[in-house]
Write an enzyme that holds these catalytic residues in place. Structure first.
Site, PDB file in Angstrom:
ATOM      1  N   TRP A  90       0.904  -1.306  -0.086  1.00 19.66           N
ATOM      2  CA  TRP A  90       0.117  -0.067  -0.170  1.00 19.66           C
ATOM      3  C   TRP A  90       0.928   1.478   0.132  1.00 19.66           C
ATOM      4  O   TRP A  90       0.143   2.360   0.080  1.00 19.66           O
ATOM      5  CB  TRP A  90      -0.825   0.162   1.215  1.00 19.66           C
ATOM      6  CG  TRP A  90      -1.958  -1.185   1.157  1.00 19.66           C
ATOM      7  CD1 TRP A  90      -3.032  -1.338   0.480  1.00 19.66           C
ATOM      8  CD2 TRP A  90      -1.583  -2.447   1.759  1.00 19.66           C
ATOM      9  NE1 TRP A  90      -3.756  -2.454   0.621  1.00 19.66           N
ATOM     10  CE2 TRP A  90      -2.855  -3.163   1.512  1.00 19.66           C
ATOM     11  CE3 TRP A  90      -0.459  -3.191   2.453  1.00 19.66           C
ATOM     12  CZ2 TRP A  90      -2.869  -4.485   2.069  1.00 19.66           C
ATOM     13  CZ3 TRP A  90      -0.886  -4.338   2.908  1.00 19.66           C
ATOM     14  CH2 TRP A  90      -1.727  -5.025   2.786  1.00 19.66           C
ATOM     15  N   ASP A  91       2.259   0.848  -0.126  1.00 21.87           N
ATOM     16  CA  ASP A  91       2.965   2.359  -0.031  1.00 21.87           C
ATOM     17  C   ASP A  91       3.057   2.976   1.253  1.00 21.87           C
ATOM     18  O   ASP A  91       3.101   4.120   1.371  1.00 21.87           O
ATOM     19  CB  ASP A  91       2.576   3.249  -1.140  1.00 21.87           C
ATOM     20  CG  ASP A  91       3.968   4.027  -1.375  1.00 21.87           C
ATOM     21  OD1 ASP A  91       5.099   4.014  -0.944  1.00 21.87           O
ATOM     22  OD2 ASP A  91       3.779   5.133  -2.267  1.00 21.87           O
ATOM     23  N   TYR A  92       3.073   2.210   2.471  1.00 17.44           N
ATOM     24  CA  TYR A  92       2.881   2.761   3.626  1.00 17.44           C
ATOM     25  C   TYR A  92       4.295   2.691   4.164  1.00 17.44           C
ATOM     26  O   TYR A  92       4.739   2.492   5.431  1.00 17.44           O
ATOM     27  CB  TYR A  92       2.036   1.871   4.627  1.00 17.44           C
ATOM     28  CG  TYR A  92       0.731   2.082   4.221  1.00 17.44           C
ATOM     29  CD1 TYR A  92       0.152   3.153   3.710  1.00 17.44           C
ATOM     30  CD2 TYR A  92      -0.262   1.185   4.646  1.00 17.44           C
ATOM     31  CE1 TYR A  92      -1.362   3.263   3.674  1.00 17.44           C
ATOM     32  CE2 TYR A  92      -1.675   1.237   4.466  1.00 17.44           C
ATOM     33  CZ  TYR A  92      -2.100   2.625   3.841  1.00 17.44           C
ATOM     34  OH  TYR A  92      -3.318   2.496   3.550  1.00 17.44           O
TER      35      TYR A  92
END
Length: 812
Positions: free
Chosen positions: A480-482
């Site tokens: 999630w590109d966290y």
């Protein structure tokens, strides 16, 4: 004409009623058509029947029939009841639902006495005018209320002074990213107070000549060493500036090869180091006042400024002259490309700048999102601050090996990077790395166990050797590109029994704040693993649970619902509701999909690289956040390749469709907005929050930023409506009880009361700013300054090259 026949309505009234009828017909048809779509998607039942009723009311109004007014009045009453049921008494959700219907209702009320059939009602003229006046009063009241900030948590009792707090200068200089090695962004200078901050004036303005166009952004907070400021610009130019006058002392231009880094140029910070003999001779906090930097005992380069460049160089400069330190690396420079293998221009950029850890210089780097499985390594390297020699390297793909790769070899490709600044604990001898995920960001079926083990984590390493000590993960198998966006902050938090616990505080894009023991990596504030959806794409391996910091407040919107979709009017709100229902959404950690889905919180994050400030006087954690909704879609390989060719892209980019080469998919990510460009979720879109670390609860929380320089369809409204806007850059708390902040979408430096969150003072800036302010006291004049770098906000068109210093006027 018979006395029993009503007088014919004036022509102007009939025309006006017809116009209102046409508007009602158009509005009703739109609501009915959209409402039918929404019902088919399983959404709200309100819009279809009300739309049909408004449409019929419009037909009657076109015919100048009073039944149209009565029918519209019934629709308006239904709308008010529905709005209160769905949104409660929250102002902006109510305004979106009731505002436009109230304006139309007011106009209809004015024409009622002239409609056919109104003569049957006694006192119709007075009643209609009274209704119009009442609606007008409500509209005016709503307009006034729009200029009030949104408080989601109002301040309570006066906060207690932190146990053991001792006022005084813990460090006189701003020597690190985050001011001190612990990264707390707390300024001990207390000359500027809540009582006199309104007297701040511009002391001087410096122009660098480096404008942030074409993918550049100015996010720099200068260093302050004695009476000299050291600033860097998006193209990595360095300026030494006299603190009291703004006079340029020297400048250095590394002449960055812009073709090597065509996008994402920025310089958040520099690093400063004093060789031991220089530090012993003249302590940094007692550097004598001077009109130019003084060459200290030990000769040239006994005090040094370090910078990293977009074309992959680590450079050491003499702090007194701006000349290369010839004994460092090769004539003052070290190539960061060594051992990295093939580098596509723009794929690697050390944006955060170097961080000093003892006598080691730590260098991480930003790796361009979602390009390929074969992007540069996320390895973090430590260099000797004197010689520039490699001291150690942390390379995920070579566990336990801290040396450089051998001839013909390179650091492991595609591994988690560290693009935010690390933090250093001198007492424990540890450095803490905030890591990202393996590339590309949104698909991880190819990732190795070594990559998954340390992605989106805080990793503690021995500062001398690079040996790994512990790992704390904030997101498992992150697709999630966290990635961790901000520096870890070191602060001894109060325990349950009055003791102080050496903590590390890590903010995340997810809105979770993790508080862990920096000695062991174990949680201090409770963390729970909660089940999430695992229905991923073929070849994906999603985690069954994810960590939640339940012992600290979440700084974010909660799980989204259709009722939270927003618009300025019911028209764009309905469009947002339809858009929401058309997207795949399963709450937090919605699995990536080949259909449009909602990754929420968004990959832009709630909290970002600006990080937090610790008000040490009250044990308050101060943080700004943004609240925006995105949608994403994974595109099968052939479709992604075709879309990229059709886009005509000639250089790598993080915008639009990006390739994720080496995986079965590309990806597209965009904001979810209404037809006029307004975010689709309820305001506020950005907030400032104070968390009491004694109770671990929110002390106050309010909207931050206005729409003065923004608006629908990109048009500047000029209205200082504090709806709360997305923000970048961090806050700075001071010992006197202030918070200084500049990173809002509007063009202001603000001062807020740390106890209450009230805005005490603001000053207009020539353009927007993204940087964290610099707050210090000059050892020469004794004056306290607030220094702002203003190069333009990300979402605003205006650009500048300003460094502006504020101070109180001299006493007469």
């Amino acid at each position: 004409m018979s006395a029993s026949q009503p007088a014919r309505a004036p022509r102007a009234a009939r025309v006006f009623a017809a116009i209102l009828g046409v508007i009602a017909i158009a509005l009703g048809a739109y609501l009915a058509y959209g409402g039918l779509q929404l019902l088919q998607l399983g959404g709200s039942f309100y819009y279809l029947p009300v739309g049909l009723l408004v449409l019929v009311a419009g037909v009657f109004l076109v015919r100048a029939d009073v039944r149209g007014a009565w029918l519209y009045a019934a629709c308006f009453a239904i709308t008010v009841v529905w709005a209160l049921w769905e949104a409660g008494w929250h102002f902006w959700p109510l305004a979106a639902r009731i505002g436009l219907p109230a304006v139309l209702g007011m106009l209809i009320a004015l024409v009622v006495p002239y409609l056919r059939g109104s003569e049957r009602c006694a006192h119709i003229k007075g009643a209609s005018r009274g209704t119009a006046a009442l609606l007008a009063l409500g509209i005016v009241g709503a307009f006034i209320a729009a200029f009030q900030p949104i408080w989601t948590v109002k301040p309570g009792a006066e906060p207690e002074i932190a146990q053991g707090y001792q006022p005084g200068d813990d460090h006189a200089n701003w020597t690190n990213y985050g001011r001190t090695p612990d990264g707390t962004q707390f300024a001990t200078a207390d000359q500027i107070t809540p009582g006199n901050v309104k007297g701040l004036q511009v002391a001087w303005t410096f122009r660098t000549g480096d404008f942030a166009f074409g993918g550049k952004e100015n996010q720099n907070t200068p260093l302050q060493i004695g009476n000299v400021l050291y600033a860097c610009t998006p193209s990595n130019q360095v300026f030494a500036i006299e603190a009291d006058t703004g006079k340029q002392l020297w400048t250095f231009d590394p002449k960055v090869n812009s073709g090597f880094s065509p996008t994402w140029q920025r310089c958040r910070s520099l690093a400063y180091y004093e060789l031991p003999q220089a530090a012993e001779s003249v302590p940094a906090q007692k550097t004598p006042a001077a009109s130019a930097p003084v060459t200290p005992p030990g000769g040239a380069c006994a005090r040094r400024i370090y910078l990293t460049t977009a074309d992959m160089r680590l450079i050491a400069l003499d702090a007194a002259s701006g000349q290369f330190c010839s004994g460092f690396g090769k004539n003052g420079q070290v190539s960061l490309a060594t051992g990295m293998g093939d580098i596509v221009p723009g794929f690697y950029n050390p944006t955060a700048g170097p961080v000093l850890a003892g006598d080691r210089l730590l260098v991480g780097g930003w790796v361009m999102d979602n390009q390929s499985v074969d992007e540069p390594s996320g390895a973090v390297r430590a260099f000797d601050a004197v010689t520039g020699d490699l001291a150690w390297a942390w390379d995920v793909g070579r566990p336990g090996v801290t040396t450089a790769p051998g001839p013909g070899e390179h650091y492991t490709r595609g591994t988690p990077n560290t693009w935010a600044a690390p933090t250093y604990d001198a007492e424990l001898g540890l450095v803490y790395l905030p890591t990202g995920n393996g590339t590309p960001d949104m698909y991880g079926g190819h990732r190795t166990p070594e990559t998954d083990r340390v992605s989106s984590s805080v990793v503690a390493l021995d500062a001398r050797t690079g040996a790994e000590r512990w790992v704390f993960q904030t997101t498992h198998h992150d697709v999630w590109d966290y990635d961790l966006p901000s520096k870890p902050v070191l602060y001894d938090v109060p325990g349950d029994n009055g003791e102080r616990i050496p903590a590390l505080i890590q903010t995340t894009k997810r809105g979770e704040i993790f508080v862990i023991d920096r000695r062991s990596g174990k949680p201090i504030a409770e963390v729970q693993e909660k089940p999430v959806s695992t229905e991923g794409l073929p070849g994906e391996k999603l985690a069954a649970t994810q960590p939640y910091s339940v012992g600290m407040p979440q700084i974010r919107q909660g799980v989204l619902t259709e009722a939270q979709m927003w618009g300025i009017t019911p028209i764009d709100q309905l469009a947002c509701r339809i858009a929401f229902k058309q997207l795949e959404y399963k709450g937090d950690f919605t699995p990536p999909s080949t259909n449009w889905y909602i990754p929420h919180p968004s990959p832009f994050g709630t909290m970002n690289w600006g990080g937090i400030s610790i008000d040490k006087v009250h044990d308050y954690l101060i943080v700004n956040d943004m609240r925006i909704m995105m949608k994403a879609r994974l595109l099968p390989r052939a479709e992604a390749d075709k879309a990229i060719i059709a886009s005509g892209k000639t250089t790598p980019s993080v915008a639009g469709v990006v390739p994720m080469e080496g995986t079965p998919y590309g990806v597209n990510r965009v904001m979810v907005t209404s037809q006029i460009g307004v975010p689709c979720t309820d305001p506020p879109f950005g907030m400032m929050t104070a968390i009491d670390l004694k109770t671990r609860k929110i002390a106050w929380q309010r909207s931050l930023g206005t729409v003065e320089q923004m608006g629908p369809m990109g048009i500047k409204t000029g209205l200082p409506i504090p709806i709360g806007m997305p923000s970048l850059g961090g806050p700075v708390a001071t010992a006197s009880g202030l918070i200084f902040y500049t990173g809002t979408a509007d063009y202001y430096l603000r001062a807020m009361d740390v106890k209450t969150g009230e805005e005490i003072w603001k000053s207009p800036l020539p353009v927007g700013a993204q940087s964290t302010p610099l707050v210090f006291k000059s050892p020469s004049s004794g004056k306290q300054y607030v220094v702002v770098t203003a190069g333009g906000g990300r979402t605003a068109p205006d650009r500048g090259d300003y460094i502006i210093a504020y101070a109180l006027p001299d006493a007469k």
